[in-house]
Scaffold this active site. Sequence first.
Site, short mmCIF file in Angstrom:
data_model
loop_
_atom_site.label_atom_id
_atom_site.label_comp_id
_atom_site.label_asym_id
_atom_site.label_seq_id
_atom_site.Cartn_x
_atom_site.Cartn_y
_atom_site.Cartn_z
N ILE A 16 6.43 -2.70 3.35
CA ILE A 16 6.68 -2.72 1.90
C ILE A 16 8.17 -2.88 1.62
O ILE A 16 8.58 -3.65 0.74
CB ILE A 16 6.15 -1.45 1.20
CG1 ILE A 16 4.66 -1.27 1.49
CG2 ILE A 16 6.38 -1.53 -0.31
CD1 ILE A 16 4.05 0.00 0.90
N ILE A 61 17.69 7.73 9.24
CA ILE A 61 18.12 8.40 8.01
C ILE A 61 18.54 9.85 8.27
O ILE A 61 19.43 10.39 7.64
CB ILE A 61 16.97 8.30 6.95
CG1 ILE A 61 17.46 8.61 5.56
CG2 ILE A 61 15.78 9.17 7.30
CD1 ILE A 61 18.02 7.44 4.88
N SER A 124 2.58 8.97 -1.56
CA SER A 124 1.26 8.50 -1.12
C SER A 124 0.15 9.14 -1.94
O SER A 124 0.17 10.34 -2.20
CB SER A 124 1.07 8.86 0.35
OG SER A 124 -0.29 8.74 0.71
N TYR A 147 0.02 13.95 7.66
CA TYR A 147 0.73 12.83 7.01
C TYR A 147 0.76 13.06 5.49
O TYR A 147 1.81 12.96 4.85
CB TYR A 147 0.05 11.48 7.33
CG TYR A 147 0.52 10.38 6.41
CD1 TYR A 147 1.80 9.86 6.51
CD2 TYR A 147 -0.31 9.89 5.38
CE1 TYR A 147 2.25 8.88 5.63
CE2 TYR A 147 0.12 8.91 4.51
CZ TYR A 147 1.42 8.41 4.64
OH TYR A 147 1.86 7.46 3.75
N LYS A 151 4.17 13.67 3.21
CA LYS A 151 4.59 12.79 2.12
C LYS A 151 4.68 13.58 0.81
O LYS A 151 5.56 13.34 -0.02
CB LYS A 151 3.61 11.62 1.95
CG LYS A 151 3.70 10.57 3.04
CD LYS A 151 5.09 9.94 3.12
CE LYS A 151 5.43 9.06 1.93
NZ LYS A 151 6.77 8.44 2.10
N ASN A 176 -3.70 1.84 -1.75
CA ASN A 176 -3.73 1.05 -0.50
C ASN A 176 -2.95 -0.24 -0.65
O ASN A 176 -3.46 -1.20 -1.24
CB ASN A 176 -5.17 0.74 -0.09
CG ASN A 176 -5.89 1.95 0.48
OD1 ASN A 176 -6.15 2.90 -0.24
ND2 ASN A 176 -6.15 1.92 1.77
N GLY A 269 -13.83 13.54 6.02
CA GLY A 269 -12.65 13.68 5.15
C GLY A 269 -12.20 12.39 4.51
O GLY A 269 -11.16 12.36 3.86
N1 UDP Z 1 -12.30 0.73 7.75
C1 UDP Z 1 -13.33 0.06 8.37
N2 UDP Z 1 -13.18 -0.32 9.68
C2 UDP Z 1 -12.05 -0.06 10.39
C3 UDP Z 1 -10.99 0.60 9.74
C4 UDP Z 1 -11.14 0.99 8.43
O1 UDP Z 1 -14.38 -0.19 7.78
O2 UDP Z 1 -11.99 -0.42 11.58
C5 UDP Z 1 -12.47 1.16 6.34
C6 UDP Z 1 -12.30 2.66 6.13
O3 UDP Z 1 -13.54 3.33 6.26
C7 UDP Z 1 -11.79 2.75 4.71
C8 UDP Z 1 -11.10 1.42 4.49
O4 UDP Z 1 -11.46 0.57 5.59
O5 UDP Z 1 -12.87 2.81 3.81
C9 UDP Z 1 -9.60 1.54 4.44
O6 UDP Z 1 -9.18 2.22 5.60
P1 UDP Z 1 -7.65 2.41 5.92
O7 UDP Z 1 -7.58 3.25 7.16
O8 UDP Z 1 -7.00 1.09 5.90
O9 UDP Z 1 -7.09 3.18 4.65
P2 UDP Z 1 -7.45 4.64 4.07
O10 UDP Z 1 -8.83 5.02 4.52
O11 UDP Z 1 -6.39 5.53 4.59
O12 UDP Z 1 -7.42 4.47 2.61
#
Ligand code: UDP
Length: 335
Positions: A16, A61, A124, A147, A151, A176, A269
């Site tokens: 980013i 930093i 986050s 994490y 944050k 995201n 979770g």
């Molecule tokens: N996800 C998936 N397959 C993978 C990795 C992630 O289907 O191999 C899904 C995961 O269940 C979630 C979404 O992609 O619903 C985004 O996951 P990511 O880890 O990118 O972000 P976060 O869950 O932390 O928002």
Amino acid sequence: MTTKETILITGGAGFIGSHMVDCALNAGYAVRVVDNLSGGREANLAHLGGNQDLDCEWVDIRELAPDAKVFKGVDRVVHFAGIGDIVPSIERPTDYMSVNVQGTVHALECAREAGVSKFVYAASSSCYGLADVPTREDHPIQPQYPYALSKYMGEQSAFHWHQVYGLPVNSVRIFNAYGTRVRTTGAYGAVFGVFFKQKLEGRPYTVVGDGTQSRDFLYVTDVAAAFLAAAESGMTGQVWNLGAGNPQSINRLIELLGGDKVHVPKRPGEPDCTWADITAIGRDLGWSPRVSFEDGVAMMMKEIDVWKDAPLWDPASIAEATKTWFEHMDKERAQ
Ligand code: UDP
């Protein structure tokens, strides 16, 4: 002598942060980057080679004293430097607290000493835990893993500097973010990295659960534009949620990418849906998302070759990589 305002971007060589550098240069700022190149890469800024308005300092930093030279004459700060990802944060919590909390404190002290007119903290949405959607800024805070906690504590520190020292702080809670220059190496992580490599190799996409879960994906240039607006705003002491406000399911992502899928177990979770209520940021900053999900995915697809050397994940290696996750987050099974 330059008459341009100077904006300092920590983590400016990262995913980013490097888009933030582009955005700030385009807006006419002189830009300083502070990055220790742990997650960031010089290659993310290679297209700016020779730009007179860009200065980079490759330093951690946490090693900066409050009167660090790189902060001299800085007008605004955007603080992205930090480490991400859930699983390594469960395995190495002290690293996350050190970088994301103590590192933020160093950035705050430097900003205070420099007398900046704005400090924007990249927060986050993970602070909300399993949240009600669409999620507003006043939603209860319930971090689920180190994490998220680190944050949030970084954000609390920033507001403490606002309260005690009068540092003009704003915070933007990112949902995201996705887009070009997202990291292609390292720990099992963001879904885009996993799927693009699988696509490049013609392997099935590893869908968590049934793929109906959705995320509020926001293209990275829209993220950068929002941060610039937060840095230029006359408001201080504000928190804004940042997403597209239009969640997309994993099955929709696969539809856009095309190809077969295989299912892996749902992770404890994990929210079924993340969805930012972006009323506040739209109202206060006049910001709105510009890039559609379809266009954003297409832009990444054009650069799919960057995944050439990325790790290829499959159900077995994902099970191994997420072992600690299941161990520590499956509260029902643990009881
Ligand atoms: N996800 C998936 N397959 C993978 C990795 C992630 O289907 O191999 C899904 C995961 O269940 C979630 C979404 O992609 O619903 C985004 O996951 P990511 O880890 O990118 O972000 P976060 O869950 O932390 O928002």
